[in-house]
Write an enzyme that holds these catalytic residues in place. Structure first.
Site, PDB file in Angstrom:
ATOM      1  N   MET A  66     -11.820   4.927  -0.062  1.00 38.58           N
ATOM      2  CA  MET A  66     -12.451   5.156   1.253  1.00 38.58           C
ATOM      3  C   MET A  66     -13.088   6.535   1.198  1.00 38.58           C
ATOM      4  SD  MET A  66      -9.398   3.498   3.466  1.00 38.58           S
ATOM      5  CE  MET A  66      -8.294   3.649   2.065  1.00 38.58           C
ATOM      6  N   SER A  94       0.852  -1.186   0.000  1.00 40.02           N
ATOM      7  CA  SER A  94       0.000   0.000   0.000  1.00 40.02           C
ATOM      8  C   SER A  94       0.886   1.233   0.000  1.00 40.02           C
ATOM      9  CB  SER A  94      -0.882   0.013   1.245  1.00 40.02           C
ATOM     10  OG  SER A  94      -1.369   1.325   1.461  1.00 40.02           O
ATOM     11  N   ASP A 135      -6.693  -6.162   4.373  1.00 34.98           N
ATOM     12  CA  ASP A 135      -5.989  -4.876   4.385  1.00 34.98           C
ATOM     13  C   ASP A 135      -6.082  -4.305   5.793  1.00 34.98           C
ATOM     14  OD1 ASP A 135      -4.910  -2.381   3.805  1.00 34.98           O
ATOM     15  OD2 ASP A 135      -6.635  -1.688   2.645  1.00 34.98           O
ATOM     16  N   GLY A 136      -4.900  -4.051   6.383  1.00 33.59           N
ATOM     17  CA  GLY A 136      -4.851  -3.444   7.704  1.00 33.59           C
ATOM     18  C   GLY A 136      -4.102  -4.310   8.695  1.00 33.59           C
ATOM     19  N   HIS A 147      -8.319   1.512  -3.671  1.00 30.18           N
ATOM     20  CA  HIS A 147      -9.183   1.310  -2.506  1.00 30.18           C
ATOM     21  C   HIS A 147      -9.784   2.659  -2.165  1.00 30.18           C
ATOM     22  CE1 HIS A 147      -9.377   0.174   2.074  1.00 30.18           C
ATOM     23  NE2 HIS A 147     -10.561   0.318   1.538  1.00 30.18           N
ATOM     24  N   MET A 157     -11.632  -5.496   5.601  1.00 28.66           N
ATOM     25  CA  MET A 157     -10.717  -4.632   6.354  1.00 28.66           C
ATOM     26  C   MET A 157     -10.413  -5.272   7.699  1.00 28.66           C
ATOM     27  SD  MET A 157      -9.890  -2.007   4.574  1.00 28.66           S
ATOM     28  CE  MET A 157      -9.013  -1.127   5.869  1.00 28.66           C
ATOM     29  N   GLY A 189      -2.627   3.989   8.223  1.00 27.51           N
ATOM     30  CA  GLY A 189      -1.713   2.862   8.247  1.00 27.51           C
ATOM     31  C   GLY A 189      -1.173   2.660   9.656  1.00 27.51           C
ATOM     32  N   MET A 234      -8.715   8.651   0.142  1.00 24.31           N
ATOM     33  CA  MET A 234      -9.513   9.043   1.321  1.00 24.31           C
ATOM     34  C   MET A 234      -9.955  10.491   1.151  1.00 24.31           C
ATOM     35  SD  MET A 234      -7.253   7.496   4.424  1.00 24.31           S
ATOM     36  CE  MET A 234      -6.259   6.003   4.240  1.00 24.31           C
ATOM     37  N   ASP A 286      -4.620   4.029  -1.799  1.00 23.38           N
ATOM     38  CA  ASP A 286      -5.696   4.366  -0.864  1.00 23.38           C
ATOM     39  C   ASP A 286      -6.175   5.791  -1.107  1.00 23.38           C
ATOM     40  OD1 ASP A 286      -5.906   1.995   0.934  1.00 23.38           O
ATOM     41  OD2 ASP A 286      -3.763   2.421   1.199  1.00 23.38           O
ATOM     42  N   GLY A 319       1.089  -2.112   4.170  1.00 24.62           N
ATOM     43  CA  GLY A 319       1.652  -0.780   4.019  1.00 24.62           C
ATOM     44  C   GLY A 319       2.882  -0.597   4.882  1.00 24.62           C
ATOM     45  N   HIS A 337      -1.255  -1.016  -4.280  1.00 25.36           N
ATOM     46  CA  HIS A 337      -2.540  -0.662  -3.664  1.00 25.36           C
ATOM     47  C   HIS A 337      -2.537   0.833  -3.365  1.00 25.36           C
ATOM     48  CE1 HIS A 337      -6.008  -1.637  -0.957  1.00 25.36           C
ATOM     49  NE2 HIS A 337      -5.501  -0.715  -0.155  1.00 25.36           N
TER      50      HIS A 337
HETATM   51  C1  DX5 Z   1      -5.933   1.855   5.762  1.00 27.40           C
HETATM   52  C2  DX5 Z   1      -5.594   1.511   4.339  1.00 27.40           C
HETATM   53  C3  DX5 Z   1      -4.515   0.535   4.210  1.00 27.40           C
HETATM   54  C4  DX5 Z   1      -3.225   0.927   4.883  1.00 27.40           C
HETATM   55  C5  DX5 Z   1      -2.732  -0.285   5.575  1.00 27.40           C
HETATM   56  O1  DX5 Z   1      -7.212   2.323   5.891  1.00 27.40           O
HETATM   57  O2  DX5 Z   1      -6.714   1.009   3.647  1.00 27.40           O
HETATM   58  O3  DX5 Z   1      -4.293   0.126   2.867  1.00 27.40           O
HETATM   59  O4  DX5 Z   1      -2.234   1.389   4.031  1.00 27.40           O
HETATM   60  O5  DX5 Z   1      -1.621   0.040   6.296  1.00 27.40           O
HETATM   61  P1  DX5 Z   1      -0.923  -1.002   7.280  1.00 27.40           P
HETATM   62  O6  DX5 Z   1      -0.507  -2.186   6.442  1.00 27.40           O
HETATM   63  O7  DX5 Z   1       0.195  -0.242   7.855  1.00 27.40           O
HETATM   64  O8  DX5 Z   1      -1.966  -1.395   8.305  1.00 27.40           O
HETATM   65 ZN    ZN Z   2      -6.269   0.122   1.661  1.00 31.80          ZN
END
Ligand code: DX5
Ligand code: ZN
Length: 218
Positions: free
Chosen positions: A61, A3, A168-169, A59, A130, A137, A30, A28, A190, A26
């Site tokens: 969000m 990510s 993811d997460g 992704h 999720m 992250g 937001m 993200d 990530g 990936h």
């Molecule tokens: C969080 C994102 C993830 C994020 C994960 O809402 O959707 O893709 O980058 O990060 P890590 O792997 O550090 O939890």
């Molecule tokens: Zn994500």
């Protein structure tokens, strides 16, 4: 797949070069509305598309994905995942994404069950479970999501087709095997990748761990 949320946003090109062996990236998106954080949007995705042939996995969000998601597919995302909690018409949206040659993905927050959406599965190419609350992250993995991954895997077996089950997460060397054993086959990491001394070696290590755990569980 790594990510980019944990990458250097001022040096995305070198961050992508640092994960040369990853088969996908990936991204993200937001919007300060669906989640309390803001990242990047369509123009930055287009710039990323221009510098890499890797599979681009978006992704979203964001609020109002029905309105915004199709443009990401039009501009070259290979896979576009919207949150079902935010979608007004998830079937129509999934069809619009597929019509634009993208894989259609549906994401579920930790407290959202899969069962109400069983009949949608044939419309999808990806289900994202999720394993943290979306938005940031580096959060700890929520083990409470593992039973949902198992139930989703069982439902996907019944549905058939080529639907990826993504997590993811909080995915890391500590947690990826649990996800694979529960039935996930697509793994987003990530902070585990970009905080590693050698991000590309971490990608390979996580892939090896997931493959071996899946093979043991089969
Ligand atoms: C969080 C994102 C993830 C994020 C994960 O809402 O959707 O893709 O980058 O990060 P890590 O792997 O550090 O939890
Ligand atoms: Zn994500």
């Amino acid at each position: 797949m790594p990510s980019l949320l944990s990458a250097d946003f001022a040096n995305l090109q070198s961050s992508i070069e640092a994960i040369a062996s990853a088969d996908a990236v990936h991204v993200d998106v937001m919007d300060y509305h669906f989640v309390p954080n803001l990242t990047i949007g369509l123009p930055v995705m287009e710039s990323i598309r221009a510098i890499t042939d890797k599979l681009l996995d978006l992704h979203l969000m964001i609020a109002e994905p029905d309105r915004w998601a199709p443009s990401y597919a039009e501009q070259g995302a290979d896979s576009v995942t919207f949150h079902v909690e935010a979608a007004d018409a998830p079937v129509r949206l999934a069809r619009e994404l597929r019509a634009r040659d993208a894989r259609a993905g549906m994401a579920l927050k930790p407290a959202t069950p899969i069962e109400p959406y069983v009949d949608l599965l044939p419309e999808l190419d990806l289900v994202l479970i999720m394993t943290v609350e979306p938005g940031f992250g580096g959060q700890p993995f929520l083990d409470l999501c593992l039973p949902k991954i198992e139930r989703t895997r069982a439902l996907l077996e019944r549905t058939g087709g080529d639907i990826w089950l993504q997590v993811d997460g909080g995915v890391s060397a500590e947690t990826i095997e649990r996800c694979a054993v529960a039935g996930a086959d697509s793994f987003v990491a990530g902070s585990a990748v970009f905080s590693a001394a050698d991000p590309d070696a971490m990608v390979a290590e996580l892939r090896r761990m997931a493959d071996e755990a899946s093979a043991r569980a089969a």
